[in-house]
Design a protein around this motif. Structure first.
Motif, PDB file in Angstrom:
ATOM      1  N   ILE A  14       0.729  -1.149  -0.003  1.00 35.43           N
ATOM      2  CA  ILE A  14       0.002   0.026  -0.139  1.00 35.43           C
ATOM      3  C   ILE A  14       0.965   1.355   0.170  1.00 35.43           C
ATOM      4  O   ILE A  14       0.754   2.235  -0.806  1.00 35.43           O
ATOM      5  N   SER A  15       2.027   1.204   0.769  1.00 33.71           N
ATOM      6  CA  SER A  15       2.648   2.628   1.030  1.00 33.71           C
ATOM      7  C   SER A  15       3.593   2.690  -0.332  1.00 33.71           C
ATOM      8  O   SER A  15       3.625   4.022  -0.663  1.00 33.71           O
ATOM      9  N   ASN A  16       4.075   1.666  -0.806  1.00 29.86           N
ATOM     10  CA  ASN A  16       4.934   1.975  -2.046  1.00 29.86           C
ATOM     11  C   ASN A  16       3.809   2.393  -3.397  1.00 29.86           C
ATOM     12  O   ASN A  16       4.523   3.163  -4.095  1.00 29.86           O
ATOM     13  N   ILE A  17       2.993   1.610  -3.485  1.00 30.30           N
ATOM     14  CA  ILE A  17       2.043   2.192  -4.448  1.00 30.30           C
ATOM     15  C   ILE A  17       1.493   3.527  -4.526  1.00 30.30           C
ATOM     16  O   ILE A  17       1.433   4.301  -5.242  1.00 30.30           O
ATOM     17  N   TYR A  18       1.004   4.104  -2.986  1.00 31.04           N
ATOM     18  CA  TYR A  18       0.585   5.309  -2.700  1.00 31.04           C
ATOM     19  C   TYR A  18       1.961   6.266  -3.056  1.00 31.04           C
ATOM     20  O   TYR A  18       1.658   7.329  -3.501  1.00 31.04           O
ATOM     21  N   GLN A  19       3.236   6.005  -2.346  1.00 35.57           N
ATOM     22  CA  GLN A  19       4.001   6.954  -2.704  1.00 35.57           C
ATOM     23  C   GLN A  19       4.359   7.180  -4.045  1.00 35.57           C
ATOM     24  O   GLN A  19       4.818   8.386  -4.496  1.00 35.57           O
ATOM     25  N   ALA A  20       4.431   6.064  -5.074  1.00 40.19           N
ATOM     26  CA  ALA A  20       4.817   6.210  -6.290  1.00 40.19           C
ATOM     27  C   ALA A  20       3.451   6.922  -7.209  1.00 40.19           C
ATOM     28  O   ALA A  20       3.879   7.204  -8.496  1.00 40.19           O
ATOM     29  N   LYS A  21       2.326   6.873  -6.657  1.00 38.95           N
ATOM     30  CA  LYS A  21       1.286   7.223  -7.504  1.00 38.95           C
ATOM     31  C   LYS A  21       1.094   6.248  -8.643  1.00 38.95           C
ATOM     32  O   LYS A  21      -0.239   5.850  -8.744  1.00 38.95           O
ATOM     33  N   GLU A  22       1.665   5.923  -9.476  1.00 41.65           N
ATOM     34  CA  GLU A  22       1.599   5.048 -10.585  1.00 41.65           C
ATOM     35  C   GLU A  22       2.718   4.281 -10.703  1.00 41.65           C
ATOM     36  O   GLU A  22       3.964   4.862 -10.527  1.00 41.65           O
ATOM     37  N   GLY A  60     -10.610  -2.080   2.596  1.00 42.38           N
ATOM     38  CA  GLY A  60     -11.323  -1.255   1.660  1.00 42.38           C
ATOM     39  C   GLY A  60     -10.712  -0.646   0.877  1.00 42.38           C
ATOM     40  O   GLY A  60     -11.190   0.485   0.438  1.00 42.38           O
ATOM     41  N   ILE A  61      -9.478  -0.813   0.531  1.00 39.45           N
ATOM     42  CA  ILE A  61      -8.556  -0.059  -0.222  1.00 39.45           C
ATOM     43  C   ILE A  61      -8.405  -0.885  -1.735  1.00 39.45           C
ATOM     44  O   ILE A  61      -7.750  -1.976  -1.632  1.00 39.45           O
ATOM     45  N   ASP A  62      -8.644  -0.170  -2.501  1.00 38.64           N
ATOM     46  CA  ASP A  62      -8.718  -1.004  -4.100  1.00 38.64           C
ATOM     47  C   ASP A  62      -7.604  -0.350  -4.922  1.00 38.64           C
ATOM     48  O   ASP A  62      -7.339   0.810  -4.910  1.00 38.64           O
ATOM     49  N   ALA A  76      -6.986   3.068  -6.014  1.00 42.88           N
ATOM     50  CA  ALA A  76      -8.119   4.042  -6.674  1.00 42.88           C
ATOM     51  C   ALA A  76      -8.669   5.308  -5.850  1.00 42.88           C
ATOM     52  O   ALA A  76      -8.860   6.310  -6.525  1.00 42.88           O
ATOM     53  N   ASP A  77      -8.649   5.194  -4.786  1.00 40.36           N
ATOM     54  CA  ASP A  77      -9.164   6.441  -3.996  1.00 40.36           C
ATOM     55  C   ASP A  77      -8.019   6.883  -3.006  1.00 40.36           C
ATOM     56  O   ASP A  77      -7.968   6.299  -2.062  1.00 40.36           O
ATOM     57  N   MET A  78      -7.310   7.759  -3.566  1.00 35.43           N
ATOM     58  CA  MET A  78      -6.133   8.121  -2.796  1.00 35.43           C
ATOM     59  C   MET A  78      -6.611   8.953  -1.376  1.00 35.43           C
ATOM     60  O   MET A  78      -5.938   9.075  -0.550  1.00 35.43           O
ATOM     61  N   GLY A  79      -8.011   9.567  -1.543  1.00 35.52           N
ATOM     62  CA  GLY A  79      -8.431  10.362  -0.402  1.00 35.52           C
ATOM     63  C   GLY A  79      -8.477   9.352   0.973  1.00 35.52           C
ATOM     64  O   GLY A  79      -8.468   9.778   2.040  1.00 35.52           O
ATOM     65  N   SER A  80      -8.669   8.006   0.887  1.00 34.65           N
ATOM     66  CA  SER A  80      -8.891   7.117   1.801  1.00 34.65           C
ATOM     67  C   SER A  80      -7.668   6.876   2.612  1.00 34.65           C
ATOM     68  O   SER A  80      -7.475   6.570   3.657  1.00 34.65           O
ATOM     69  N   VAL A  86     -11.000   6.007   8.354  1.00 39.54           N
ATOM     70  CA  VAL A  86     -10.566   4.875   9.168  1.00 39.54           C
ATOM     71  C   VAL A  86      -9.277   4.154   8.425  1.00 39.54           C
ATOM     72  O   VAL A  86      -8.380   3.615   9.158  1.00 39.54           O
ATOM     73  N   GLN A  87      -9.403   3.920   7.128  1.00 40.68           N
ATOM     74  CA  GLN A  87      -8.452   3.396   6.503  1.00 40.68           C
ATOM     75  C   GLN A  87      -6.964   4.244   6.654  1.00 40.68           C
ATOM     76  O   GLN A  87      -6.073   3.209   7.163  1.00 40.68           O
ATOM     77  N   ASN A  88      -6.977   5.394   6.952  1.00 34.09           N
ATOM     78  CA  ASN A  88      -5.822   6.162   6.908  1.00 34.09           C
ATOM     79  C   ASN A  88      -5.070   5.923   8.525  1.00 34.09           C
ATOM     80  O   ASN A  88      -4.134   5.772   8.696  1.00 34.09           O
ATOM     81  N   TRP A  89      -6.149   5.697   9.385  1.00 34.55           N
ATOM     82  CA  TRP A  89      -5.895   5.726  10.818  1.00 34.55           C
ATOM     83  C   TRP A  89      -5.123   4.202  10.934  1.00 34.55           C
ATOM     84  O   TRP A  89      -4.221   4.094  11.894  1.00 34.55           O
TER      85      TRP A  89
END
Length: 301
Positions: A14-22, A60-62, A76-80, A86-89
Motif C-alpha cells: 500500500i505504502s509503495n504504490i501510494y508513494q509512487a502514485k503510478e 477497503g482499499i482498491d 483507486a481512492d487516494m483520499g482514503s 478509518v483506512q488512514n488511521w
C-alpha cells in the motif's frame, strides 16, 4: 506486539504504490526483491493478485491497473489514505507498529501519545452498530450530579481529543453525542433500529471543530490571524478542513474557515491565545475577549 508478517506485506505494498502514485508490477517487484519484506521471495503476478484482493477485503482499499498508462497500478481512492478516514488511521497505526517491531532495541525510545482503547464499552457499541440493536446506557454528564438512563440507537463512533464518542439517536434527541468515559454501564437490548438512509457521519461533522453538534450554533465564516511560530504549526496541521489561506506576511498569516464557533473551538483558540487573534466575526472576537477578561480576574492581586 509484533505486526504479523502478512500485515507488514500489505502495508508495504500500500505504502509503495501510494508513494509512487503510478507504478508498474515490474518496478514494484524489483523494489520488493531489494527490500527486507521479501525474505528473498519473488512478487509474482499471481501473488500480487492475491495481495490486491486481500487488501481490498481487509482495508477497503482498491488497487487498480491503468492500462492506458503502461499497465501501471495506483490506489483507486487516494483520499482514503489522505483524509480523516478509518483506512488512514489503521494503515498509519500498523505502519508505525511495524517499524517499531522490526527493531525492538529502540522501542523504549519511541514515545507515543496515549489513545484510550475504549474497553468493553467500545466493543459493545461496535457490536450493536453491526447488529442494529438499541443500547441502554447509564450516563453521567460532567455538569450533573446524578446519572440518567438513555436508550440509544448507535449510528457512529468518533475519536476526538483522545476520547471516544458514540453518535446516536435517542428518545430525547434526534442526534446526540455521548462520551464513552461518562458511560457508567451499558447493555444491549433486544430492540432493533433502522439506519436512516440519509445519515452520513462524515458530513454530520463537516462544519464542526470537534463533537459539539446540538447546541444550535450555526456555521459561519471565521477569520483568524496567526502570529509567530504558531503560523508553521497551523500551516502543517490545519485547525479545520475548511482552512483557506487569505494573506501571508512576514509577521503573520491570515486564514479563513467555515465552521461552527462552538465552545470547543473557542477553547482551542484560547489555548494559543498569544499567537491567534480572531478578526471575524465580531461576535466571536467579543466572546473570546470576555473569556479572557474573566480569566484575568483570577490573577489579579
Amino acid at each position: 506486539m509484533n505486526t504479523p508478517r502478512i500485515l507488514r506485506e500489505y502495508i508495504w505494498l500500500i505504502s509503495n504504490i501510494y508513494q509512487a502514485k503510478e507504478i508498474t508490477l515490474a518496478e514494484l517487484a524489483k523494489r520488493w526483491k531489494e527490500s527486507d519484506i521479501s525474505y528473498g521471495s519473488e512478487l509474482t503476478r499471481s501473488s500480487f493478485k492475491r495481495y490486491k484482493s486481500a487488501i481490498a477485503d481487509a482495508f477497503g482499499i482498491d488497487i487498480e491497473c491503468n492500462v492506458n498508462n503502461g499497465y501501471t497500478y495506483h490506489i483507486a481512492d487516494m483520499g482514503s489514505l489522505e483524509n480523516d478516514t478509518v483506512q488512514n488511521w489503521i494503515i498509519s497505526t500498523l505502519s508505525i507498529n511495524s517499524l517499531i517491531s522490526n527493531d525492538m532495541t529502540i522501542r523504549e525510545r519511541i514515545v507515543l501519545e496515549e489513545i484510550p482503547y475504549g474497553g468493553r464499552n467500545l466493543e459493545t457499541i461496535i457490536g450493536a452498530m453491526k447488529t442494529l440493536n438499541t443500547l441502554a446506557i447509564v450516563y453521567r454528564r460532567y455538569e450533573c450530579n446524578e446519572a440518567k438512563t438513555h436508550n440509544i440507537d448507535p449510528y457512529a463512533i468518533k475519536l476526538f481529543g483522545r476520547r471516544w464518542y458514540v453518535v446516536a439517536h435517542s428518545e430525547e434527541h434526534d442526534i446526540a453525542v455521548y462520551s464513552l468515559d461518562r458511560i457508567e454501564s451499558i447493555e444491549v437490548t433486544q430492540h432493533t433500529f433502522e439506519m436512516p438512509d440519509n445519515f452520513n457521519a462524515r458530513k454530520l461533522f463537516d462544519e464542526c471543530f470537534g463533537v459539539i453538534i446540538g447546541d444550535g450554533t450555526p456555521a459561519e465564516k471565521i477569520v483568524l490571524k496567526i502570529y509567530g511560530k504558531e503560523r508553521q504549526y497551523v500551516k502543517s496541521l490545519p485547525l479545520h478542513s475548511s482552512q483557506t489561506l487569505v494573506e501571508e506576511k512576514k509577521d503573520y498569516t491570515v486564514y479563513s474557515y467555515h465552521l461552527r464557533p462552538t465552545y470547543d473551538f473557542k477553547q482551542a483558540i484560547l489555548s494559543n491565545i498569544t499567537d491567534i487573534e480572531v478578526i471575524e466575526p465580531v461576535t466571536l472576537r467579543h466572546d473570546i475577549k470576555e473569556m479572557l477578561t474573566r480569566s484575568l480576574k483570577r490573577y489579579r492581586g
